[in-house]
Design a protein around this motif. Structure first.
Motif, PDB file in Angstrom:
ATOM      1  N   LEU A 104      17.432  15.274   5.909  1.00 31.42           N
ATOM      2  CA  LEU A 104      17.041  15.828   4.619  1.00 31.42           C
ATOM      3  C   LEU A 104      18.224  16.114   3.723  1.00 31.42           C
ATOM      4  N   ASN A 105      19.358  16.412   4.313  1.00 33.05           N
ATOM      5  CA  ASN A 105      20.515  16.787   3.514  1.00 33.05           C
ATOM      6  C   ASN A 105      21.507  15.655   3.293  1.00 33.05           C
ATOM      7  N   SER A 153      31.417  13.370  -0.335  1.00 35.18           N
ATOM      8  CA  SER A 153      30.444  14.071   0.497  1.00 35.18           C
ATOM      9  C   SER A 153      29.789  13.169   1.533  1.00 35.18           C
ATOM     10  N   LYS A 154      30.144  11.891   1.545  1.00 34.78           N
ATOM     11  CA  LYS A 154      29.536  10.960   2.490  1.00 34.78           C
ATOM     12  C   LYS A 154      30.365  10.835   3.764  1.00 34.78           C
ATOM     13  N   LYS A 155      29.677  10.442   4.837  1.00 31.98           N
ATOM     14  CA  LYS A 155      30.345  10.243   6.119  1.00 31.98           C
ATOM     15  C   LYS A 155      31.343   9.090   6.033  1.00 31.98           C
ATOM     16  N   THR A 156      30.989   8.075   5.252  1.00 30.92           N
ATOM     17  CA  THR A 156      31.855   6.914   5.067  1.00 30.92           C
ATOM     18  C   THR A 156      32.308   6.832   3.622  1.00 30.92           C
ATOM     19  N   ARG A 157      33.600   6.677   3.411  1.00 34.11           N
ATOM     20  CA  ARG A 157      34.139   6.508   2.056  1.00 34.11           C
ATOM     21  C   ARG A 157      34.034   5.024   1.711  1.00 34.11           C
ATOM     22  N   SER A 158      33.025   4.674   0.932  1.00 34.82           N
ATOM     23  CA  SER A 158      32.722   3.268   0.688  1.00 34.82           C
ATOM     24  C   SER A 158      32.953   2.884  -0.772  1.00 34.82           C
ATOM     25  N   VAL A 159      33.577   1.718  -0.973  1.00 32.00           N
ATOM     26  CA  VAL A 159      33.777   1.184  -2.320  1.00 32.00           C
ATOM     27  C   VAL A 159      33.357  -0.280  -2.342  1.00 32.00           C
ATOM     28  N   LYS A 160      33.022  -0.782  -3.521  1.00 35.09           N
ATOM     29  CA  LYS A 160      32.685  -2.195  -3.713  1.00 35.09           C
ATOM     30  C   LYS A 160      33.766  -2.838  -4.581  1.00 35.09           C
ATOM     31  N   LEU A 161      34.223  -3.998  -4.161  1.00 36.96           N
ATOM     32  CA  LEU A 161      35.325  -4.662  -4.855  1.00 36.96           C
ATOM     33  C   LEU A 161      34.978  -6.095  -5.220  1.00 36.96           C
ATOM     34  N   THR A 162      35.276  -6.454  -6.459  1.00 38.52           N
ATOM     35  CA  THR A 162      35.227  -7.843  -6.899  1.00 38.52           C
ATOM     36  C   THR A 162      36.571  -8.142  -7.543  1.00 38.52           C
ATOM     37  N   GLY A 163      37.350  -9.025  -6.930  1.00 35.66           N
ATOM     38  CA  GLY A 163      38.681  -9.316  -7.437  1.00 35.66           C
ATOM     39  C   GLY A 163      39.747  -9.018  -6.404  1.00 35.66           C
ATOM     40  N   GLU A 164      40.880  -8.489  -6.862  1.00 38.62           N
ATOM     41  CA  GLU A 164      41.995  -8.210  -5.960  1.00 38.62           C
ATOM     42  C   GLU A 164      42.487  -6.785  -6.158  1.00 38.62           C
ATOM     43  N   ALA A 165      42.694  -6.085  -5.057  1.00 35.93           N
ATOM     44  CA  ALA A 165      43.147  -4.693  -5.143  1.00 35.93           C
ATOM     45  C   ALA A 165      44.069  -4.373  -3.982  1.00 35.93           C
ATOM     46  N   TYR A 166      45.002  -3.473  -4.241  1.00 36.58           N
ATOM     47  CA  TYR A 166      45.898  -2.975  -3.198  1.00 36.58           C
ATOM     48  C   TYR A 166      45.567  -1.508  -2.975  1.00 36.58           C
ATOM     49  N   PHE A 167      45.360  -1.139  -1.701  1.00 34.72           N
ATOM     50  CA  PHE A 167      44.905   0.207  -1.353  1.00 34.72           C
ATOM     51  C   PHE A 167      45.969   0.978  -0.571  1.00 34.72           C
ATOM     52  N   SER A 174      37.829  11.096  10.506  1.00 34.86           N
ATOM     53  CA  SER A 174      36.415  11.439  10.565  1.00 34.86           C
ATOM     54  C   SER A 174      35.606  10.800   9.432  1.00 34.86           C
ATOM     55  N   HIS A 175      36.283  10.197   8.460  1.00 35.73           N
ATOM     56  CA  HIS A 175      35.594   9.550   7.342  1.00 35.73           C
ATOM     57  C   HIS A 175      36.207   8.170   7.099  1.00 35.73           C
ATOM     58  N   PRO A 176      35.727   7.152   7.801  1.00 35.33           N
ATOM     59  CA  PRO A 176      36.269   5.795   7.625  1.00 35.33           C
ATOM     60  C   PRO A 176      36.180   5.336   6.177  1.00 35.33           C
ATOM     61  N   PHE A 177      37.150   4.536   5.773  1.00 36.67           N
ATOM     62  CA  PHE A 177      37.208   3.985   4.422  1.00 36.67           C
ATOM     63  C   PHE A 177      36.754   2.532   4.513  1.00 36.67           C
ATOM     64  N   VAL A 178      35.731   2.186   3.751  1.00 37.05           N
ATOM     65  CA  VAL A 178      35.150   0.842   3.841  1.00 37.05           C
ATOM     66  C   VAL A 178      35.203   0.146   2.487  1.00 37.05           C
TER      67      VAL A 178
END
Length: 333
Positions: A104-105, A153-167, A174-178
């Motif tokens: 629920l949360n 606030s999410k369990k997974t740190r998620s982003v969407k990418l189109t193109g080229e990026a350096y991270f 405890s919070h995977p980056f996707v």
């Protein structure tokens, strides 16, 4: 029950199940009559939970527990509950309520859309952004990055990418980056790496500077793990991976305006030049299939790059405003 099964049950009861969770639950139910009974008991508790007012969903675990236990005194057509008979109601209710509270949360109503923040780097531009978790991202020309407003606030740190990026990802085990870029899904916990996945290119690449990343894609059963100086190329047509060692460790060199081509198909070279210099190439009837370029340009103007193409491949060029016409060239087939 295992967390995985609880999740599958909750997905079905909330009418949000996927093909994967449906198959998981169906298989579990077939294993034994005891599993079917446990599902019926969970469904009964779910029906009781429906008596909680919507505004109470944001309350504490104890508040939800209290409301469900009060609701259980209301007349509901029950199933034959084995846990009442054997006096183990407390443990089962506790487990279910914890899962329910989490559900629920952490899940929004189906009709409530997530809000996305979109950052774009225009043609010929390189921009830097800082994500809500303090991770830094550089976007190359013609690149788009999206993340949700509730990113932190999410369990997974998620982003969407189109193109080229350096991270440069902030370490947080405890919070995977996707990073989701087309077919590729790149998962990290804290590292620096580059992802290239333009829509008009036939392949996507992931290059690692530090740390460790895992990359998955359709058609590949397990993740491919990359360490520093590893590079992974994914062929979008063949659905296949090719892992190599980076010959030039400067995977982030484009941030400073540099261009590095390492046996890069000329077609891809021209697309890169188009984005960086805001120009359009016309090749007419010339066939450059099979032509590869290996060269490095340290923040050079387009004219310097065109001179190199003339020297290496005998390609003549003529520029009219933002259009560059290419002629001739050495056959590369």
């Amino acid at each position: 029950m295992e967390d995985k099964i609880w999740n599958c049950i909750l997905k079905r009861l909330s009418e949000t199940e996927t093909e994967l969770t449906k198959a998981c639950l169906d298989e579990w139910l077939k294993e034994s009559p005891d599993h079917v009974q446990k599902y019926k008991e969970a469904k009964f508790l779910w029906q009781l939970s429906a008596k909680i007012k919507p505004e109470q969903h944001e309350g504490s675990f104890e508040a939800i527990k209290a409301n469900i236990l009060v609701a259980s005194s209301v007349e509901v057509k029950p199933v034959k509950l084995s846990f009442w008979k054997y006096g183990i109601a407390a443990s089962l209710i506790g487990a279910f309520l914890f899962s329910l509270f989490y559900f629920l949360n952490t899940n929004k109503p189906a009709n409530q859309k997530e809000e996305w923040v979109i950052k774009k780097a225009g043609v010929g531009k390189v921009i830097q952004i800082v994500l809500p978790d303090s991770s830094k991202v550089w976007l190359n020309s013609g690149t788009e990055l999206a993340f949700t407003t509730n990113f932190n606030s999410k369990k997974t740190r998620s982003v969407k990418l189109t193109g080229e990026a350096y991270f440069e990802v902030k370490h947080d085990p405890s919070h995977p980056f996707v990073v989701k870029s087309g077919d590729l899904v790149t998962t990290v916990y804290g590292t620096s790496f580059s992802v290239r996945a333009y829509r008009n290119e036939s392949s996507a690449t992931v290059s690692v500077n530090s740390g460790k990343v895992g990359v998955t894609a359709p058609g590949n059963e397990s993740a491919v793990f990359l360490l520093p100086e590893d590079k992974l190329r994914y062929d979008l047509n063949q659905k296949s991976f090719l892992k190599t060692t980076i010959t030039d460790p400067d995977v982030d060199s484009w941030i400073n305006g540099d261009l590095i081509f390492d046996q890069t198909p000329l077609e891809e070279v021209l697309k890169t030049l188009s984005r960086k210099y805001d120009v359009r190439f016309e090749t007419g009837s010339a066939n450059y299939k099979g032509c590869m370029l290996t060269a490095r340009f340290q923040n050079k103007p387009i004219q310097e790059v065109l001179k190199t193409l003339q020297l290496v491949m005998n390609i003549q060029s003529e520029q009219i405003d933002h259009t560059i016409i290419l002629k001739g060239g050495t056959a590369c087939n």
